[in-house]
Write a protein that holds these residues in place. Structure first.
Motif, PDB file in Angstrom:
ATOM      1  N   PHE A 180     177.445  63.953  -5.532  1.00  0.00           N
ATOM      2  CA  PHE A 180     177.005  62.567  -6.142  1.00  0.00           C
ATOM      3  C   PHE A 180     176.227  61.603  -4.975  1.00  0.00           C
ATOM      4  O   PHE A 180     175.859  60.546  -5.405  1.00  0.00           O
ATOM      5  N   GLN A 181     176.499  62.008  -3.736  1.00  0.00           N
ATOM      6  CA  GLN A 181     176.114  61.020  -2.564  1.00  0.00           C
ATOM      7  C   GLN A 181     174.543  61.379  -2.178  1.00  0.00           C
ATOM      8  O   GLN A 181     174.360  62.443  -1.649  1.00  0.00           O
ATOM      9  N   ASP A 182     173.692  60.586  -2.623  1.00  0.00           N
ATOM     10  CA  ASP A 182     172.399  60.636  -2.003  1.00  0.00           C
ATOM     11  C   ASP A 182     172.028  59.357  -1.190  1.00  0.00           C
ATOM     12  O   ASP A 182     172.679  58.500  -1.211  1.00  0.00           O
ATOM     13  N   VAL A 183     170.840  59.656  -0.711  1.00  0.00           N
ATOM     14  CA  VAL A 183     170.245  58.564   0.288  1.00  0.00           C
ATOM     15  C   VAL A 183     169.065  57.853  -0.416  1.00  0.00           C
ATOM     16  O   VAL A 183     167.828  58.535  -0.159  1.00  0.00           O
ATOM     17  N   ASP A 184     169.140  56.847  -1.312  1.00  0.00           N
ATOM     18  CA  ASP A 184     167.699  56.422  -2.046  1.00  0.00           C
ATOM     19  C   ASP A 184     167.266  55.057  -1.141  1.00  0.00           C
ATOM     20  O   ASP A 184     166.213  54.675  -1.221  1.00  0.00           O
ATOM     21  N   THR A 185     168.514  54.420  -0.733  1.00  0.00           N
ATOM     22  CA  THR A 185     168.023  53.244  -0.077  1.00  0.00           C
ATOM     23  C   THR A 185     168.642  53.024   1.370  1.00  0.00           C
ATOM     24  O   THR A 185     169.431  53.559   1.614  1.00  0.00           O
ATOM     25  N   ALA A 186     168.239  52.053   2.124  1.00  0.00           N
ATOM     26  CA  ALA A 186     168.592  51.638   3.272  1.00  0.00           C
ATOM     27  C   ALA A 186     170.375  51.299   3.245  1.00  0.00           C
ATOM     28  O   ALA A 186     171.118  51.854   4.013  1.00  0.00           O
ATOM     29  N   ALA A 187     170.586  50.799   2.146  1.00  0.00           N
ATOM     30  CA  ALA A 187     172.052  50.440   1.821  1.00  0.00           C
ATOM     31  C   ALA A 187     172.895  51.744   1.794  1.00  0.00           C
ATOM     32  O   ALA A 187     174.125  51.795   2.150  1.00  0.00           O
ATOM     33  N   ASP A 188     172.222  52.772   0.880  1.00  0.00           N
ATOM     34  CA  ASP A 188     172.993  54.120   0.879  1.00  0.00           C
ATOM     35  C   ASP A 188     173.244  54.517   2.090  1.00  0.00           C
ATOM     36  O   ASP A 188     174.330  55.213   2.412  1.00  0.00           O
TER      37      ASP A 188
END
Length: 196
Positions: A180-188
């Motif tokens: 479930f863990q992706d990096v879409d934003t700087a916050a992610d």
């Protein structure tokens, strides 16, 4: 013929950095690896062959992935969406693949054991295998060769979601929050650094 890993690494990541100056796939994770490098390492640990698709501006990403041992293909029309990149990668590997495990370059925490379990399900004859944890489906997704025509016909930004919706799927239970863990934003990315 073996199942081939497809690593989708052609996105521009505009949600991560609207200016386009920082490629999210090249940002470092707590262990030091770039996001896309960690994603590729897990695929390479589980599958005999990994083909990464990058866009025309993805030279930095391509260099990192080649150094790891991925085959890299450049999709000239990657800007048209994920479906275009995916169809390009499938076409690039179609002659030698028994099926495909499609992974996202911005999902660096998927465990190799999850990848192996999905690949094994397809190798045993299932047409589509998805990982499930807590009743929720995640990524990556594995496809058997019987879906070759549908994968080659993909276009736009939908990826293979509609193929999954329209066909029988085996759900593989995993204990892997990485699905479930992706990096879409700087916050992610910050949240993953804080938890790492």
């Amino acid at each position: 013929m073996a199942l081939v890993g497809i690593l989708l690494a052609a996105g521009r990541g505009r949600r991560f950095d609207p200016s386009g100056e920082r490629n999210k796939l090249l940002q470092p994770l707590p262990g030091g690896d770039a996001v896309v490098v960690a994603s590729a390492r897990h695929l390479l640990a589980a599958l005999p062959e990994v083909v990464a698709v990058v866009g025309p501006e993805g030279e930095g990403v391509a260099a990192e992935l080649r150094a790891l041992g991925c085959r890299v293909t450049v999709c000239a029309d990657a800007g048209a969406g994920m479906g275009v990149s995916l169809a390009h990668a499938i076409g690039h590997t179609a002659p030698q693949a028994a099926g495909w495990l499609i992974a996202l370059g911005d999902m660096p925490h998927v465990l190799p054991s999850t990848i192996r379990a999905l690949a094994q399900a397809v190798e045993q004859g299932h047409a589509i295998a998805v990982p499930v944890m807590g009743g929720r489906r995640g990524n990556p997704v594995a496809f058997g060769r019987q879906h070759l025509a549908a994968l080659l016909a993909l276009d736009g930004d939908q990826g293979a979601r509609n193929i999954v919706k329209a066909n029988p799927v085996i759900e593989i239970a995993v204990d892997d929050p990485g699905i479930f863990q992706d990096v879409d934003t700087a916050a992610d990315l910050s949240a993953q650094r804080d938890s790492g």
